[in-house]
Design a protein around this motif. Sequence first.
Motif, mmCIF file in Angstrom:
data_model
loop_
_atom_site.group_PDB
_atom_site.id
_atom_site.type_symbol
_atom_site.label_atom_id
_atom_site.label_comp_id
_atom_site.label_asym_id
_atom_site.label_seq_id
_atom_site.Cartn_x
_atom_site.Cartn_y
_atom_site.Cartn_z
ATOM 1 N N LEU A 1 -6.735 -1.586 -68.713
ATOM 2 C CA LEU A 1 -6.765 -2.136 -67.348
ATOM 3 C C LEU A 1 -8.186 -2.102 -66.782
ATOM 4 O O LEU A 1 -8.631 -3.056 -66.128
ATOM 5 C CB LEU A 1 -5.818 -1.362 -66.439
ATOM 6 C CG LEU A 1 -4.320 -1.623 -66.630
ATOM 7 C CD1 LEU A 1 -3.499 -0.600 -65.838
ATOM 8 C CD2 LEU A 1 -3.941 -3.039 -66.196
ATOM 9 N N CYS A 2 -8.887 -1.028 -67.050
ATOM 10 C CA CYS A 2 -10.269 -0.910 -66.567
ATOM 11 C C CYS A 2 -11.171 -1.939 -67.238
ATOM 12 O O CYS A 2 -12.058 -2.525 -66.590
ATOM 13 C CB CYS A 2 -10.798 0.502 -66.798
ATOM 14 S SG CYS A 2 -10.030 1.764 -65.739
ATOM 15 N N GLU A 3 -10.964 -2.161 -68.534
ATOM 16 C CA GLU A 3 -11.735 -3.188 -69.251
ATOM 17 C C GLU A 3 -11.472 -4.573 -68.650
ATOM 18 O O GLU A 3 -12.388 -5.377 -68.465
ATOM 19 C CB GLU A 3 -11.355 -3.192 -70.735
ATOM 20 C CG GLU A 3 -11.806 -1.977 -71.515
ATOM 21 C CD GLU A 3 -13.247 -2.093 -71.983
ATOM 22 O OE1 GLU A 3 -13.917 -3.092 -71.650
ATOM 23 O OE2 GLU A 3 -13.714 -1.171 -72.682
ATOM 24 N N ILE A 4 -10.211 -4.841 -68.371
ATOM 25 C CA ILE A 4 -9.828 -6.160 -67.842
ATOM 26 C C ILE A 4 -10.400 -6.372 -66.447
ATOM 27 O O ILE A 4 -10.988 -7.427 -66.154
ATOM 28 C CB ILE A 4 -8.290 -6.289 -67.844
ATOM 29 C CG1 ILE A 4 -7.775 -6.376 -69.296
ATOM 30 C CG2 ILE A 4 -7.832 -7.508 -67.041
ATOM 31 C CD1 ILE A 4 -6.304 -6.082 -69.437
ATOM 32 N N VAL A 5 -10.253 -5.394 -65.569
ATOM 33 C CA VAL A 5 -10.723 -5.592 -64.194
ATOM 34 C C VAL A 5 -12.249 -5.652 -64.151
ATOM 35 O O VAL A 5 -12.827 -6.349 -63.300
ATOM 36 C CB VAL A 5 -10.156 -4.507 -63.247
ATOM 37 C CG1 VAL A 5 -10.922 -3.190 -63.354
ATOM 38 C CG2 VAL A 5 -10.170 -5.014 -61.798
ATOM 39 N N GLN A 6 -12.931 -4.971 -65.061
ATOM 40 C CA GLN A 6 -14.389 -5.071 -65.111
ATOM 41 C C GLN A 6 -14.828 -6.491 -65.468
ATOM 42 O O GLN A 6 -15.813 -7.016 -64.933
ATOM 43 C CB GLN A 6 -14.973 -4.081 -66.121
ATOM 44 C CG GLN A 6 -16.497 -4.044 -66.141
ATOM 45 C CD GLN A 6 -17.093 -3.680 -64.789
ATOM 46 O OE1 GLN A 6 -16.659 -2.734 -64.133
ATOM 47 N NE2 GLN A 6 -18.090 -4.459 -64.340
ATOM 48 N N ARG A 7 -14.064 -7.144 -66.346
ATOM 49 C CA ARG A 7 -14.373 -8.530 -66.710
ATOM 50 C C ARG A 7 -14.150 -9.477 -65.526
ATOM 51 O O ARG A 7 -14.853 -10.477 -65.387
ATOM 52 C CB ARG A 7 -13.525 -8.956 -67.915
ATOM 53 C CG ARG A 7 -14.066 -8.423 -69.227
ATOM 54 C CD ARG A 7 -13.037 -8.453 -70.344
ATOM 55 N NE ARG A 7 -13.638 -8.129 -71.624
ATOM 56 C CZ ARG A 7 -13.972 -6.893 -71.996
ATOM 57 N NH1 ARG A 7 -13.763 -5.877 -71.165
ATOM 58 N NH2 ARG A 7 -14.521 -6.674 -73.174
ATOM 59 N N VAL A 8 -13.173 -9.149 -64.687
ATOM 60 C CA VAL A 8 -12.978 -9.938 -63.471
ATOM 61 C C VAL A 8 -14.177 -9.758 -62.537
ATOM 62 O O VAL A 8 -14.702 -10.730 -61.974
ATOM 63 C CB VAL A 8 -11.668 -9.537 -62.764
ATOM 64 C CG1 VAL A 8 -11.547 -10.208 -61.404
ATOM 65 C CG2 VAL A 8 -10.466 -9.886 -63.630
ATOM 66 N N ARG A 9 -14.650 -8.539 -62.399
ATOM 67 C CA ARG A 9 -15.800 -8.265 -61.530
ATOM 68 C C ARG A 9 -17.061 -8.962 -62.037
ATOM 69 O O ARG A 9 -17.886 -9.420 -61.252
ATOM 70 C CB ARG A 9 -16.044 -6.762 -61.452
ATOM 71 C CG ARG A 9 -14.894 -5.970 -60.866
ATOM 72 C CD ARG A 9 -15.215 -4.488 -60.849
ATOM 73 N NE ARG A 9 -16.155 -4.163 -59.783
ATOM 74 C CZ ARG A 9 -16.846 -3.022 -59.731
ATOM 75 N NH1 ARG A 9 -16.729 -2.125 -60.691
ATOM 76 N NH2 ARG A 9 -17.670 -2.799 -58.726
ATOM 77 N N ASP A 10 -17.201 -9.027 -63.374
ATOM 78 C CA ASP A 10 -18.373 -9.662 -63.988
ATOM 79 C C ASP A 10 -18.254 -11.181 -64.066
ATOM 80 O O ASP A 10 -19.147 -11.842 -64.603
ATOM 81 C CB ASP A 10 -18.567 -9.134 -65.421
ATOM 82 C CG ASP A 10 -18.914 -7.663 -65.458
ATOM 83 O OD1 ASP A 10 -19.308 -7.119 -64.410
ATOM 84 O OD2 ASP A 10 -18.769 -7.063 -66.534
ATOM 85 N N ARG A 11 -17.117 -11.713 -63.597
ATOM 86 C CA ARG A 11 -16.832 -13.153 -63.670
ATOM 87 C C ARG A 11 -16.735 -13.668 -65.099
ATOM 88 O O ARG A 11 -16.955 -14.844 -65.380
ATOM 89 C CB ARG A 11 -17.876 -13.956 -62.864
ATOM 90 C CG ARG A 11 -17.957 -13.528 -61.405
ATOM 91 C CD ARG A 11 -18.844 -14.446 -60.596
ATOM 92 N NE ARG A 11 -19.035 -13.951 -59.224
ATOM 93 C CZ ARG A 11 -18.157 -14.070 -58.241
ATOM 94 N NH1 ARG A 11 -17.016 -14.677 -58.457
ATOM 95 N NH2 ARG A 11 -18.423 -13.595 -57.031
ATOM 96 N N ARG A 12 -16.396 -12.749 -66.009
ATOM 97 C CA ARG A 12 -16.112 -13.180 -67.381
ATOM 98 C C ARG A 12 -14.648 -13.568 -67.539
ATOM 99 O O ARG A 12 -14.261 -14.152 -68.543
ATOM 100 C CB ARG A 12 -16.436 -12.050 -68.371
ATOM 101 C CG ARG A 12 -17.903 -11.748 -68.545
ATOM 102 C CD ARG A 12 -18.111 -10.589 -69.488
ATOM 103 N NE ARG A 12 -17.797 -9.306 -68.866
ATOM 104 C CZ ARG A 12 -17.569 -8.175 -69.543
ATOM 105 N NH1 ARG A 12 -17.576 -8.189 -70.868
ATOM 106 N NH2 ARG A 12 -17.322 -7.057 -68.898
ATOM 107 N N LEU A 13 -13.822 -13.224 -66.552
ATOM 108 C CA LEU A 13 -12.384 -13.441 -66.631
ATOM 109 C C LEU A 13 -11.889 -13.941 -65.277
ATOM 110 O O LEU A 13 -12.191 -13.342 -64.238
ATOM 111 C CB LEU A 13 -11.692 -12.122 -66.999
ATOM 112 C CG LEU A 13 -10.235 -12.144 -67.425
ATOM 113 C CD1 LEU A 13 -10.044 -12.962 -68.695
ATOM 114 C CD2 LEU A 13 -9.734 -10.720 -67.639
ATOM 115 N N ARG A 14 -11.137 -15.039 -65.316
ATOM 116 C CA ARG A 14 -10.544 -15.591 -64.099
ATOM 117 C C ARG A 14 -9.031 -15.414 -64.145
ATOM 118 O O ARG A 14 -8.412 -15.557 -65.197
ATOM 119 C CB ARG A 14 -10.845 -17.090 -63.982
ATOM 120 C CG ARG A 14 -12.255 -17.426 -63.596
ATOM 121 C CD ARG A 14 -12.356 -18.906 -63.262
ATOM 122 N NE ARG A 14 -12.180 -19.757 -64.424
ATOM 123 C CZ ARG A 14 -11.453 -20.858 -64.433
ATOM 124 N NH1 ARG A 14 -10.774 -21.242 -63.356
ATOM 125 N NH2 ARG A 14 -11.365 -21.602 -65.531
#
Length: 305
Positions: free
Chosen positions: A260-273
Amino acid sequence: MRAIVVTDQAAGTAGMTLVERPEPPAAVNDVVVEVHASGFVPTEMAWPSTWTDRVDRDRTPSIPGHELAGVVTALGYGTTGLSVGQRVFGLTDWHRDGTLAEYVAVEARNLAPLPGDVDFTVGASLPISGLTAWQGLFEHGRLQAGQSVLAHGAAGAVGTMVTQLAREAGAYVIGTGRAADHQKVLDFGAQEFVDLDNDVLEDVGRVDLVFDVIGGDIQNRSAGLVRAGGTLVTVVGPPEARPADGLAIDFVVESDRTQLCEIVQRVRDRRLRTNIGNVATLDDAVAALNPTERRRGKTIISVRP
């Protein structure tokens, strides 16, 4: 507290009602979370865990929904790792009352911190879709850079996560869907699109990994597309057909704080929408979860607007 409950399995989502329920207590290792946003998966109505507990006893009226973002309001005895007032998100236990409510009791291990710059609505959209994609690709599919992925339902909540995470990992992604999904699938990063109504699926050739969220005939035909040493991963039940020289894996998503932390970090970095469709209030939740038109993205219930 206000909560959505279901009592009649045959009625499915049409049997949902908004009622008053007691606020849940925090058992050992639990936290109580004030729910700000909740996610829901339509197939929950077919899950045995929605209706019975682990020893098959009826547990209705039950509260559905298993994704949440909110704020911790109480800690149970022995609970560590989280604190009162902390923003959290996560995936709750299948056999317990869920998140379509103003408060929910959750095992602390099923939650992760939600950074302050990530909206509650976004946080609630991530757990099932994000963890399903992550676990299917990396734990069960063992995806490596340079491999190819056939992502079924690539315009859906899970499919868009699969596409983005696979692309980030260096894979070549072929997404499938209906004709109307074409541009959306490409916008989320797929390099090719297959219209399952009009194109010939077999024309994609051999792939290293099939990620299936459809089942049935599409799943059976996809098994024949897996190249030697590849994998068919599915979340819709044990596959009837298996790759001739590969693996077929059916899995149920599990909560995982690190992921979950990996996923939300990607959202913060705009790597994941995220792929959010309709956002409705708790008052409008019953109607929103019984749409008359095809869903376009994940429905989120904003419990505290």
